[in-house]
Write an enzyme that holds these catalytic residues in place. Sequence first.
Site, PDB file in Angstrom:
ATOM      1  N   GLU A 108      43.580  39.798  43.842  1.00 57.76           N
ATOM      2  CA  GLU A 108      44.052  39.647  41.960  1.00 57.76           C
ATOM      3  C   GLU A 108      43.318  40.187  40.741  1.00 57.76           C
ATOM      4  O   GLU A 108      43.733  39.513  40.570  1.00 57.76           O
ATOM      5  CB  GLU A 108      45.141  38.653  42.554  1.00 57.76           C
ATOM      6  N   GLU A 130      51.379  39.238  52.498  1.00 53.79           N
ATOM      7  CA  GLU A 130      51.963  38.056  52.369  1.00 53.79           C
ATOM      8  C   GLU A 130      53.884  38.201  52.138  1.00 53.79           C
ATOM      9  O   GLU A 130      54.482  37.344  51.224  1.00 53.79           O
ATOM     10  CB  GLU A 130      51.264  37.958  50.892  1.00 53.79           C
TER      11      GLU A 130
END
Length: 365
Positions: free
Chosen positions: A170, A275
């Site tokens: 991220e 995810e």
Amino acid sequence: MKTNLQLKTLCLIVLTNILLAGEGCASEQPGSSSSPQPALKDVFKKDFLIGMAVNNNVVCGNDVNAAAIVEKHCNTLTAENVMKWGPIHPEPNRYNFEPADRFVEFGQNNKMFIIGHTLVWHHQTPKWVFEDNANKPMTRDAMLSRMKDHIFTVVGRYKGKVGGWDVVNEALDDNGELRKSKWFETIGEDFIEKAFEYAHEADPDAELYYNEYNNEKPGKLEGCVRLIRKLKAKGLRIDGVGLQAHSDMNYPSKKELEGFFAAMKPLGVKVMITELDVSVFPWVDWFAMRKIDFNDVNERKKFNPYPSGLPDEVQQKLADRYAELFSEYVKHADQIDRVTFWGVYDKTSWLNMGRSNYPLLLDKK
Ligand code: XIL
């Protein structure tokens, strides 16, 4: 070549079988010959690996039903938390390897492809990491050496056991620019390159990934493409891009997913769905969720509308949505290495956040 509709129907059959089966899933004995459900890893054998992120209870024997589900359905495994900086390296001179060791042991015992998540992130990283002994901000050089030491220690310990690492997690803002994290501010934009360089030095055989959320969205997608191009141009090893795939009933659209796969193709990297979960609610972030007063009846109605189970109609919509996503994944199977769910069953999903959500294939029981 199967048509889209055929693919979707096939996926719908397999996933509905699991989603709508209810408590039968958790109580079923793994390997039992009367089992009506196929193992996901077998169903998608020709397409990609199937994985789940697991918590400590799953691998240390406290949640045997969840462990049995993982053993049955998965051929790859991700650590939900135990390998993040905070849990594994809580203090400057103290590593907490035990939970991560158990996670790796569980994966090895079940011959799974083990994923280390994650080496460099702005969350779940203790404050001390960014401060020197006098609690002052670190210099670039000191920060780089701390990062290198961490990566060498963690990757080095699991060399030859962990098959792939989410090296950086991220690092991009929604607009595709580099996030102004402490990593960025202290080291500069090459902190990502350095992390990949160190990880490769620590285990030259491990696959290395850049992992991100919402990278199907324009802006972030372009930023992601720029980043991968840059790493490649510098001659760094990068095997894949992780699409976290925290999804809801509408996001991402088929068009957004198609755009993502098309953008990744020319880059020469594999795609990992890292995810996956499908919230039945539109996204509300952690900070906003914390402010909701669940004692207030109106707030409860609005934010926790299905406290004791999903109505059949919503359950069917969820099955359709899962089928839609999987039909896209199967269509792009030549690019995808694995599909990993972010959790094993609804009860332990991070998406509950104080309410009942239903984001995984397996229900609360
Ligand atoms: C989440 C875990 O599931 C939670 O248990 C934890 O409290 C917070 O982090 N993106 C990621 C994951 O890369 O590491 C996050 O996992 C979910 C969002």
